[in-house]
Design a protein around this motif. Structure first.
Motif, PDB file in Angstrom:
ATOM      1  N   GLN A 152       0.818  -1.212   0.000  1.00 22.23           N
ATOM      2  CA  GLN A 152       0.000   0.000   0.000  1.00 22.23           C
ATOM      3  C   GLN A 152       0.850   1.259   0.000  1.00 22.23           C
ATOM      4  OE1 GLN A 152      -3.157  -0.360  -0.262  1.00 22.23           O
ATOM      5  NE2 GLN A 152      -4.076   1.601   0.240  1.00 22.23           N
ATOM      6  N   ASN A 153       2.158   1.115   0.218  1.00 21.91           N
ATOM      7  CA  ASN A 153       3.035   2.265   0.473  1.00 21.91           C
ATOM      8  C   ASN A 153       2.377   3.163   1.507  1.00 21.91           C
ATOM      9  OD1 ASN A 153       5.115   4.145   0.400  1.00 21.91           O
ATOM     10  ND2 ASN A 153       4.347   5.168  -1.425  1.00 21.91           N
ATOM     11  N   ILE A 154       2.163   2.610   2.701  1.00 23.54           N
ATOM     12  CA  ILE A 154       1.473   3.356   3.745  1.00 23.54           C
ATOM     13  C   ILE A 154       2.194   4.666   4.024  1.00 23.54           C
ATOM     14  CG2 ILE A 154       0.448   1.319   4.827  1.00 23.54           C
ATOM     15  CD1 ILE A 154       2.652   1.504   6.977  1.00 23.54           C
ATOM     16  N   GLY A 155       1.404   5.667   4.406  1.00 29.71           N
ATOM     17  CA  GLY A 155       1.982   6.969   4.693  1.00 29.71           C
ATOM     18  C   GLY A 155       1.109   7.753   5.651  1.00 29.71           C
ATOM     19  N   ILE A 208      12.286   1.831   3.045  1.00 31.12           N
ATOM     20  CA  ILE A 208      12.390   0.439   2.589  1.00 31.12           C
ATOM     21  C   ILE A 208      13.651   0.240   1.765  1.00 31.12           C
ATOM     22  CG2 ILE A 208      11.448  -1.183   0.886  1.00 31.12           C
ATOM     23  CD1 ILE A 208       8.778  -0.860   2.055  1.00 31.12           C
ATOM     24  N   ASP A 209      14.406  -0.796   2.116  1.00 29.97           N
ATOM     25  CA  ASP A 209      15.570  -1.185   1.349  1.00 29.97           C
ATOM     26  C   ASP A 209      15.158  -2.196   0.278  1.00 29.97           C
ATOM     27  OD1 ASP A 209      18.743  -1.259   1.364  1.00 29.97           O
ATOM     28  OD2 ASP A 209      18.055  -3.326   1.144  1.00 29.97           O
ATOM     29  N   TYR A 233       1.832   7.031  -4.765  1.00 28.54           N
ATOM     30  CA  TYR A 233       0.917   7.407  -3.688  1.00 28.54           C
ATOM     31  C   TYR A 233      -0.071   6.276  -3.421  1.00 28.54           C
ATOM     32  CZ  TYR A 233      -2.906   9.705  -1.235  1.00 28.54           C
ATOM     33  OH  TYR A 233      -3.900  10.013  -0.330  1.00 28.54           O
ATOM     34  N   ARG A 234       0.115   5.593  -2.301  1.00 26.79           N
ATOM     35  CA  ARG A 234      -0.689   4.420  -1.892  1.00 26.79           C
ATOM     36  C   ARG A 234      -0.663   3.348  -2.972  1.00 26.79           C
ATOM     37  NH1 ARG A 234       0.384   7.236   1.356  1.00 26.79           N
ATOM     38  NH2 ARG A 234      -0.854   8.277   2.943  1.00 26.79           N
ATOM     39  N   GLU A 235       0.459   3.255  -3.677  1.00 28.09           N
ATOM     40  CA  GLU A 235       0.598   2.309  -4.778  1.00 28.09           C
ATOM     41  C   GLU A 235       1.966   1.643  -4.740  1.00 28.09           C
ATOM     42  OE1 GLU A 235      -1.497   1.259  -6.888  1.00 28.09           O
ATOM     43  OE2 GLU A 235      -3.116   2.729  -6.913  1.00 28.09           O
TER      44      GLU A 235
END
Length: 339
Positions: A125-128, A138-139, A163-165
């Motif tokens: 989700q690429n939380i933010g 993230i590595d 963005y959230r992707e």
């Protein structure tokens, strides 16, 4: 690996929706995942991979196999005076992991405190929150190909975060099961982000005189608890819609009619507009329809007050989507996965 029949999914989704899985299993290790992928049960029917169930809306019973990822473990791969690199199992609770890092004064994810879900779901989700996204730390992401059973490591760049992707929601959706995440955090000289929202003011209210990993985390937790309903009390999946990005021409046109419309530059002559503001302007905030509704303090959160149906939540979401489109000519896209 044990496969159960006709299992209620109510305990496994934060909306608290009553739905039944035809089959259900828990994956505790990479070996469990590979065993599942080789099983006839996986190859012959639909499969739903669940983490913490905090970003899913179940609209009906699932006529297939639900596999819940509970791969645990935290391992320090490298640590020096500047940074620490950690490998974390996909099934670890995200907030508990953030607290583990805060306790060690490791910086980079303190703004992401109290976000529900698991570590494995975070990169998908690429939380933010509050000016920080997980892509910043993230590595790499470790995942297993569902077709071959082979392990693959995706670098940060290969994850194609947006963005959230991420690539896991787009090009390779349903083709990989995330088993672990490697993150790179700071051990000193932290780069704090306390300018977003009310973080700085809240730190002062809490008695902090300067930014620190702990101060920002405590402030974020305080803000989230004051604004967002606890899923343990009221069923929800947090923000239901993404904040839309629109072109400058549309934004300037809307400002002529709606002088106070908020917007933030998003690069490439685009503006990001808060979805909560759009929904509230359409009159949805606090609206209740029997057992479901829109939260009274946060228009971006749809809620299940108890006994609500996922299908009714989705119908409400589509009505909100339509009203925002008609009023502002902006299309809202769900952040929650609808099943």
């Amino acid at each position: 690996m044990i496969i159960q029949k006709n299992v209620s999914l109510a305990p496994f989704n934060t909306f608290g929706m009553q739905a039944t899985a035809k089959e259900f299993t828990v994956l505790h290790s990479i070996e469990d995942v590979q065993q599942l992928l080789a099983a006839d049960d996986f190859k012959k029917q639909r499969v739903l991979i669940l983490g913490g169930g905090s970003n899913v809306l179940l609209t009906k019973n699932f006529d297939g196999l639900v596999a819940k990822v509970e791969i645990l473990g935290k391992k320090v791969i490298h640590k020096d005076d500047e940074q620490v690199v950690l490998h974390v199992g996909a099934g670890e609770n995200w907030h508990a992991f953030v607290m583990y890092c805060v306790d060690n004064n490791w910086g980079g994810i303190e703004n992401l405190s109290l976000i529900p879900g698991t570590v494995g779901a975070a990169p998908m989700q690429n939380i933010g929150a509050y000016g920080v996204e997980i892509k910043d730390v993230i590595d790499s992401v470790e995942a297993i190909d569902v077709h071959s059973g082979a392990m693959r490591t995706f670098s940060n760049e290969e994850c194609r975060f947006g963005y959230r992707e991420s690539i896991f929601k787009q090009e390779v959706k349903d083709q990989y099961i995330i088993t672990g995440v490697t993150l790179r955090l700071t051990t000193k000289n932290h780069r704090f982000n306390s300018s977003y929202g009310a973080v700085t003011d809240t730190m002062k209210v809490l008695g902090y005189h300067e930014a620190s990993v702990r101060a920002i985390s405590d402030a974020v937790i305080h803000i989230r608890r004051s604004k967002l309903p606890d899923p343990a009390q009221i069923g929800n999946a947090g923000s239901f819609f993404k904040n839309p990005t629109i072109d400058a021409a549309l934004y300037e046109s809307l400002k002529k009619t709606y002088i106070d419309i908020p917007g933030y530059t998003a690069g490439n002559n685009m503006f990001k507009v808060p979805a909560a503001w759009l929904i509230e302007q359409c009159g949805w905030k606090g609206k209740r329809f029997n057992n479901i509704g829109v939260h009274q303090h946060q228009a971006l959160v749809l809620v299940n007050y108890g006994g609500g149906e996922g299908e009714k939540i989705w119908e409400l979401a589509m009505k909100i989507q339509l009203s925002v489109k008609e009023k502002f000519n902006i299309t809202l896209h769900p952040e929650v996965n609808v099943v």
